[in-house]
Structures are given as C-alpha cells and as structure tokens.
Design a protein around this motif. Structure first.
Motif, short mmCIF file in Angstrom:
data_model
loop_
_atom_site.label_atom_id
_atom_site.label_comp_id
_atom_site.label_asym_id
_atom_site.label_seq_id
_atom_site.Cartn_x
_atom_site.Cartn_y
_atom_site.Cartn_z
N TYR A 135 -9.53 -7.29 4.25
CA TYR A 135 -8.31 -7.56 5.14
C TYR A 135 -7.06 -7.08 4.33
CZ TYR A 135 -10.70 -10.16 8.81
OH TYR A 135 -11.46 -10.52 9.71
N ARG A 136 -6.96 -7.41 3.02
CA ARG A 136 -5.79 -7.19 2.43
C ARG A 136 -5.20 -5.83 2.02
NH1 ARG A 136 -3.44 -12.18 0.32
NH2 ARG A 136 -1.93 -10.91 -0.52
N LYS A 137 -6.35 -4.81 2.17
CA LYS A 137 -6.04 -3.40 2.13
C LYS A 137 -5.08 -3.00 3.16
CE LYS A 137 -10.57 -2.32 0.40
NZ LYS A 137 -11.91 -1.50 0.47
N PHE A 138 -4.99 -3.54 4.14
CA PHE A 138 -4.19 -3.16 5.51
C PHE A 138 -2.99 -4.09 5.65
CE2 PHE A 138 -8.52 -1.74 5.91
CZ PHE A 138 -8.40 -0.31 5.94
N ILE A 139 -2.66 -4.71 4.67
CA ILE A 139 -1.44 -5.75 4.73
C ILE A 139 -0.31 -5.45 3.49
CG2 ILE A 139 -0.45 -7.91 4.46
CD1 ILE A 139 -1.48 -7.39 7.18
N ALA A 140 0.75 -5.28 4.03
CA ALA A 140 2.01 -5.13 2.89
C ALA A 140 2.86 -6.07 3.43
CB ALA A 140 2.29 -3.80 2.66
N PHE A 141 3.92 -6.26 2.34
CA PHE A 141 4.93 -7.43 2.71
C PHE A 141 6.51 -6.63 2.34
CE2 PHE A 141 2.22 -10.89 3.67
CZ PHE A 141 0.93 -10.39 2.81
N SER A 142 7.29 -6.94 3.16
CA SER A 142 8.63 -6.64 2.88
C SER A 142 9.60 -7.84 2.98
CB SER A 142 9.21 -5.53 3.72
OG SER A 142 9.25 -5.95 4.90
N LYS A 143 10.71 -7.97 2.30
CA LYS A 143 11.73 -8.87 2.65
C LYS A 143 12.67 -8.55 4.09
CE LYS A 143 15.23 -11.47 0.32
NZ LYS A 143 16.19 -11.88 -0.98
N LEU A 198 0.80 -1.35 -0.04
CA LEU A 198 -0.07 0.15 -0.07
C LEU A 198 0.89 1.07 0.04
CD1 LEU A 198 -2.86 -0.93 2.54
CD2 LEU A 198 -3.00 -0.57 0.14
N CYS A 199 0.39 2.15 -0.85
CA CYS A 199 1.50 3.30 -0.83
C CYS A 199 1.58 4.10 0.30
CB CYS A 199 0.90 4.43 -1.94
SG CYS A 199 -0.65 4.90 -1.68
N ASP A 200 0.41 3.96 1.50
CA ASP A 200 0.56 4.67 2.63
C ASP A 200 0.83 3.97 3.68
OD1 ASP A 200 -1.72 3.55 2.26
OD2 ASP A 200 -2.92 5.35 3.26
N GLN A 201 1.38 2.57 3.33
CA GLN A 201 1.39 1.59 4.47
C GLN A 201 2.54 2.13 5.33
OE1 GLN A 201 -1.13 -0.07 4.40
NE2 GLN A 201 -0.59 -2.12 4.80
N LYS A 202 2.42 1.94 6.92
CA LYS A 202 3.56 2.35 7.79
C LYS A 202 4.41 0.88 8.23
CE LYS A 202 3.04 6.80 8.01
NZ LYS A 202 4.08 7.67 7.48
N GLN A 203 3.30 0.01 8.24
CA GLN A 203 4.22 -1.30 8.69
C GLN A 203 3.87 -2.39 7.70
OE1 GLN A 203 5.91 -1.84 11.15
NE2 GLN A 203 5.95 0.17 12.04
N ALA A 204 4.61 -3.20 7.45
CA ALA A 204 4.80 -4.29 6.48
C ALA A 204 5.19 -5.67 7.38
CB ALA A 204 5.67 -4.12 5.29
N VAL A 205 4.71 -6.72 6.78
CA VAL A 205 4.88 -8.00 7.30
C VAL A 205 6.33 -8.43 6.68
CG1 VAL A 205 4.39 -10.50 7.35
CG2 VAL A 205 2.27 -8.94 7.47
N SER A 206 7.20 -8.46 7.67
CA SER A 206 8.62 -8.93 7.13
C SER A 206 8.71 -10.60 6.98
CB SER A 206 9.76 -8.27 8.30
OG SER A 206 10.87 -8.93 7.96
N PHE A 207 9.05 -10.78 5.64
CA PHE A 207 9.29 -12.17 5.52
C PHE A 207 10.67 -12.71 6.63
CE2 PHE A 207 6.82 -11.52 1.55
CZ PHE A 207 5.93 -12.64 1.64
N ARG A 208 11.52 -11.95 6.74
CA ARG A 208 12.49 -12.46 7.56
C ARG A 208 12.16 -12.50 8.84
NH1 ARG A 208 17.47 -11.56 4.98
NH2 ARG A 208 17.40 -9.99 3.21
N LEU A 209 11.34 -11.73 9.44
CA LEU A 209 10.79 -12.12 10.70
C LEU A 209 10.08 -13.41 10.64
CD1 LEU A 209 9.86 -11.41 13.63
CD2 LEU A 209 8.25 -10.01 12.41
N LEU A 210 9.02 -13.87 9.49
CA LEU A 210 8.38 -15.03 9.46
C LEU A 210 9.38 -16.13 9.56
CD1 LEU A 210 5.57 -13.99 7.10
CD2 LEU A 210 5.37 -13.75 9.56
#
Length: 348
Positions: free
Chosen positions: A340-348, A12-24
């Motif tokens: 739900y997916r409007k409020f989820i982003a992912f990062s490595k 999301l362009c205005d997302q502040k937090q993303a789910v980190s794949f490294r954390l997972l």
C-alpha cells in the motif's frame, strides 16, 4: 486506516497526489464546531439538540450510512479488489477469518453479552485512536514509551466513555457511577501525561496535532458528561473516518489514475468517473443497500429455500465480520513494508 507512524518525508518520485497533513489537521475542526453547538444548545436553544438528536447515534439511520460502516467497506474494497494485495495478504485474511469465526462461537457460548461488548469496544477504540496517534507520531517525534502511554490512556478513557454511552440504559446506578469515574480518571491521567510529554514535540505544527489528539478524547468526554451523546460519538467518528478516506482516495488515485489496475477503475474510466469519487460512491452506496435491505434480502431467500429466518445476518454478522477484519488488516496494510505504501506520499 491505521498507522503506527507516518512521516512527511515518505514520498514517491512520480507521485501526483500526497496526503496533506494540513488537511488532516483541519478535520479536527469538528471539535470546536461541536463545542460551539453544545454551548448554544445549552445557553440559547433550551437543549433542543440534546432532546431531539438520538441518544444512541446508531439509532439514527443516516448516521449509520455516513459514519463507521462506509470506511470499513471502503478499506475492504481496496484490499480485495486488487489482486496483488489479495495475494500478498491472503494468509492473514484466511487466518483472521478462522479466528473471527472461532471467537464468535466461543464468545457467544462462554462470555456474557457485556463482556463481549467491552472486548469489541476496546478493540474499536484502540483502532480509532491508534490511527490518529499514528498519523501524528511522525510530526510529534514522540519516543515509543510516550506514544504508547498517551495511546493507552486515551483508549482507557475512550472505552469508559463508549461503555457509558452505549450501555447506559442497561447499567445499574452503581455501575454508571464507576464508569463515569473511570472516564474522569482516564482523562485526568491523559492530561497529566500530555503535559509531561509535550516537550518532545519541537515544532508548532506538531504541537497542533499533538493537542488535537488529546482534545479529541477530552471533548468526547465533556460531551458525554453533558449528555450530548450524539456529538460525543460524532467527534472521534468523523475525524477517524474522514482521515481514512483521505488515505484511501489518495492511494487509489496514485495507483489507478494513469492506468487502472482493477476492474472497478477500468469500468469507472469507461464511464468517465473521476478516481476521487469512485471509492466513496461505491462504499456509501453499498452501505445503504446492506443496512436498508441486506437482512430482508437474506431472510427472503432463507424463507424460500429453508422456511426459516435468521437474525441480522448482514447488519450484525457480515458487517461485523468486515469490521473486525478491518481492525486487524489495517494494522498490517499501512505498515512501511506494505505494498500500500508504494502509493502514498505525504506533504505538509
């Protein structure tokens, strides 16, 4: 949390937090930790852990409070506390509630306990493993047939392990033998399939996720064979639950941190509670209350009003309903077209 597939490119362009794949991926660190503990226990501690940890993890109250139930309650809180989600999924909730009630009545009338147990166990294991395979699928780039093959082989092995642990005291010796053989064959087939399909994974990071999911099942099988039943259940349970909480907390932060959208986060904001801790605190607290006092509270009321008591209305009935609703709804709420997916982003 359940996911058919997630991608690092979802954002999301205005997302502040993303789910980190490294954390997972880091959550799979529970695998070597438990293997090291089992080795130390066998080599140096004279099986102290094996003999003193509960053979059935769910006999350990702290295990029940920490694993399984809290993330189920958390997922239901996310669903019902947001009016837009409740409206969007209202039809599914109603239909599933009717289906659960219908299945519960017919199942108890027509099916033997073991058959009913295996049906629920299969759904549970499928839910747990589909989440982990779904999260990794976008990174691994597996074709649909390979994804399903690995998932179903994992479920087959997982169900055998689950049955072998939780029904072992009620199984005949012959049945125990066949359950162990089923788990062994399932794990061997999974390993062969994993070797055959690994060439589809073209990145080193994807391979880490790929083999972590394979060894999630293999490690549980090994610990089961070593009769470390507590850790055999702990490994997949921890990874699954912690992964789910990462998604829930990230979702709630992105949805509510700027302007709270429901009463829970409005009250939390007044109390200056950080968004990250609100859902975990509520879900763990409710889990403790329901497990420790739920049945007694209901029986106190029914004794006063009706003069009778009912068997585990909360711990078996209500929490069982929430669990089955969780298994079903999580397959819908995290699909790509879900709100739900409007409020989820992912990062490595």
């Amino acid at each position: 949390m359940s996911a058919s597939s997630v991608s690092i490119h979802d954002s999301l362009c205005d997302q502040k937090q993303a789910v980190s794949f490294r954390l997972l991926l880091g959550l799979y660190g529970i695998i070597p930790i438990c293997l090291i503990l089992q080795s130390l226990d066998s080599w140096f501690w004279q099986d102290f852990l094996k003999e003193n940890l509960p053979s059935n993890p769910f006999h350990f109250v702290l295990f029940q409070v920490l694993f399984g139930t809290p993330h189920i309650i958390a997922s239901n809180i996310v669903l019902v506390s947001n009016a837009d989600y409740l409206k969007h999924f209202k039809r599914h909730i109603i239909l599933m509630t009717v289906a659960i009630a219908f299945a519960y009545i017919l199942g108890n009338i027509l099916l033997p306990y073991r058959v009913l147990f295996i049906v629920v166990a299969t759904w549970t294991i499928h839910h747990v493993l589909k989440q982990q395979y779904g999260v990794a699928r976008g990174l691994c780039g597996l074709p649909d047939w390979a994804f399903k093959l690995l998932l179903y082989l994992s479920v087959m092995a997982g169900v055998a392990i689950y049955v072998g642990i939780f029904l072992r005291n009620s199984l005949e010796t012959e049945h125990v033998f066949w359950v162990k053989n089923a788990a062994t064959v399932g794990c061997l087939m999974l390993l062969v399939a994993a070797v055959v399909c690994q060439h589809y994974v073209t990145t080193s990071f994807g391979r880490w996720f790929y083999w972590s999911n394979i060894f999630l099942v293999i490690t549980s099988f090994y610990l089961y064979q070593q009769q470390h039943y507590f850790m055999a259940v702990l490994v997949p349970r921890f990874v699954h639950d912690a992964t789910a909480y990462v998604f829930y907390v990230t979702h709630d932060y992105n949805k509510h941190h700027r302007q709270p959208q429901n009463f829970i986060y409005r009250y939390a904001a007044r109390c200056n509670l950080h968004v990250f801790i609100v859902l975990p605190v509520i879900s763990f607290f409710l889990t403790f209350l329901l497990l420790a006092y739920g049945d007694d509270a209901v029986n106190f009321i029914t004794r006063y009003l009706l003069g009778v008591e009912f068997y585990k209305v909360i711990t078996l009935g209500f929490l069982g309903y929430l669990a089955l609703m969780h298994y079903f709804m999580e397959g819908l709420t995290w699909q790509k077209d879900s709100p739900y997916r409007k409020f989820i982003a992912f990062s490595k």
